[in-house]
Design an enzyme around this catalytic site. Sequence first.
Site, PDB file in Angstrom:
ATOM      1  N   GLY A  20      37.184  11.061  16.473  1.00  0.00           N
ATOM      2  CA  GLY A  20      36.698  12.314  16.187  1.00  0.00           C
ATOM      3  C   GLY A  20      35.766  12.785  17.172  1.00  0.00           C
ATOM      4  CE1 TYR A  43      43.860  22.883  12.925  1.00  0.00           C
ATOM      5  CE2 TYR A  43      44.041  22.252  15.235  1.00  0.00           C
ATOM      6  CZ  TYR A  43      44.115  21.988  13.896  1.00  0.00           C
ATOM      7  OH  TYR A  43      44.874  20.647  13.567  1.00  0.00           O
ATOM      8  NE  ARG A  96      43.576  21.882  19.269  1.00  0.00           N
ATOM      9  CZ  ARG A  96      42.408  22.598  19.588  1.00  0.00           C
ATOM     10  NH1 ARG A  96      42.258  23.179  20.583  1.00  0.00           N
ATOM     11  NH2 ARG A  96      41.175  22.466  18.912  1.00  0.00           N
ATOM     12  N   PRO A 147      39.679   6.558  19.200  1.00  0.00           N
ATOM     13  CG  PRO A 147      39.285   5.868  21.561  1.00  0.00           C
ATOM     14  CD  PRO A 147      39.572   5.376  20.195  1.00  0.00           C
ATOM     15  N   GLY A 148      40.886   9.646  20.399  1.00  0.00           N
ATOM     16  CA  GLY A 148      42.210  10.373  20.738  1.00  0.00           C
ATOM     17  C   GLY A 148      42.016  11.593  21.702  1.00  0.00           C
ATOM     18  NE  ARG A 149      39.610  16.808  19.188  1.00  0.00           N
ATOM     19  CZ  ARG A 149      40.459  17.821  18.540  1.00  0.00           C
ATOM     20  NH1 ARG A 149      40.756  18.896  19.151  1.00  0.00           N
ATOM     21  NH2 ARG A 149      40.477  17.940  17.119  1.00  0.00           N
ATOM     22  CB  CYS A 203      60.016  36.684  16.606  1.00  0.00           C
ATOM     23  SG  CYS A 203      60.292  38.324  15.724  1.00  0.00           S
ATOM     24  CD  GLU A 204      56.170  34.068  12.678  1.00  0.00           C
ATOM     25  OE1 GLU A 204      55.394  34.790  12.168  1.00  0.00           O
ATOM     26  OE2 GLU A 204      57.302  33.753  12.427  1.00  0.00           O
TER      27      GLU A 204
END
Length: 401
Positions: A224, A301, A297, A259-261, A327-328
């Site tokens: 995180g 978000y 993302r 850890p990732g991000r 188409c959004e």
Amino acid sequence: MDFKTIANEYKTPLYVYDLDHMTKQYEKLKEAFRGRKSIMAYAVKSNSNLSVVKHFADLGSGADCVSIGEVRRALAAGVAPYKVLFSGVGKNDDEIREAIESDILYINVESEAELGRVELIAKELGKVSRISVRVNPNIDPKTHPYISTGLHDNKFGVEIDVAKRMYIKAKNSEFLDPVGIHFHIGSQLTDLKPIYEASEIVADMVRSLHAIDIELKFFDIGGGLGIQYDDESTIEPYDYAQAILGTLKGLDITVICEPGRFLTGNAGYFLTKVLYEKQNGEKRFVVVDGAMNDLARPSLYNAYHRIEAITDNDGEVSKADVVGPVCESSDFFAKDCELPMLEHNDLLVVHSAGAYGFGMGSNYNTRNRSAEVAVKGGEVRLIRKRETYEDLIALEKDLLG
């Protein structure tokens, strides 16, 4: 990095990953925990490309996995089974069975019901399953509500009292071996205080378990750690480690970090080319060949990603929405972004796209997912081919009625 040359060779939309940056981030975090036994277990969900996972495996990393598919990816990429963790709220019986048979380090269980299934399946297999319990410390991580995981309102983990009951059950079972404890309060964390508070609560629980002869070997602090997308103040790895280690005084326990991000986020770039500009009244739009199915993302978000224009036009800038062909109305990468006037085939670089980018993609509107390339030591190589229409219909075309 020569984005223009890379885009011309591999076409767009395209993901580009800087493996050298990933190495630096990994080594920085590993060094921060140098004073204690530790395992860096890369969070595969952040970027699950096999070449990326293998890159971390070659550095000595383990793998934090949240599906049996991710467990398979980790093992296929060369991660040692004894460094693989299997987390997640909704593991089905087949996934649990395969995890036990794969002899990974442990399964992170998130409910009493799940613990019961793990015990039953281990008994059927005639094996002992190593487990950890994910504890929900009810600490507000002060992050986006969609990536908050440490409050009672979130679906993850169990309360302290429930966790203690689960450990006692596991201790008394001949098919379960409680070896670890786990917490993870959220993603993109930029405030150290909630992390310290959560660690303190869980460390106290470890001490109370030791008092009743349940000796845990692993203290899994989750992941995180936030990165800088815009102007966020981020946590230094040394300060992060010191806060965690300060709660573990008197405990002989191995720290596991997921850890990732932090490792991949700012090592990744999404390249997309301008199709054309359009004006609706006072509103300027830059229409590009990438879309929300490639990078979700911003739509999901309302996340900010810095956008860099690579163009010969260095004139005045004005505000524009950067939008894709899906188409959004939510199909955008940025709103009111300051950009110069752009022409067909000018290149836009979307920064900080190495985490939760390609992996969250889809084929909505029957769009092919992009290719991925990696850059290491100045050398560029393809690590995922661009999908074709034939790839998209391969599982359907022979089943036409």
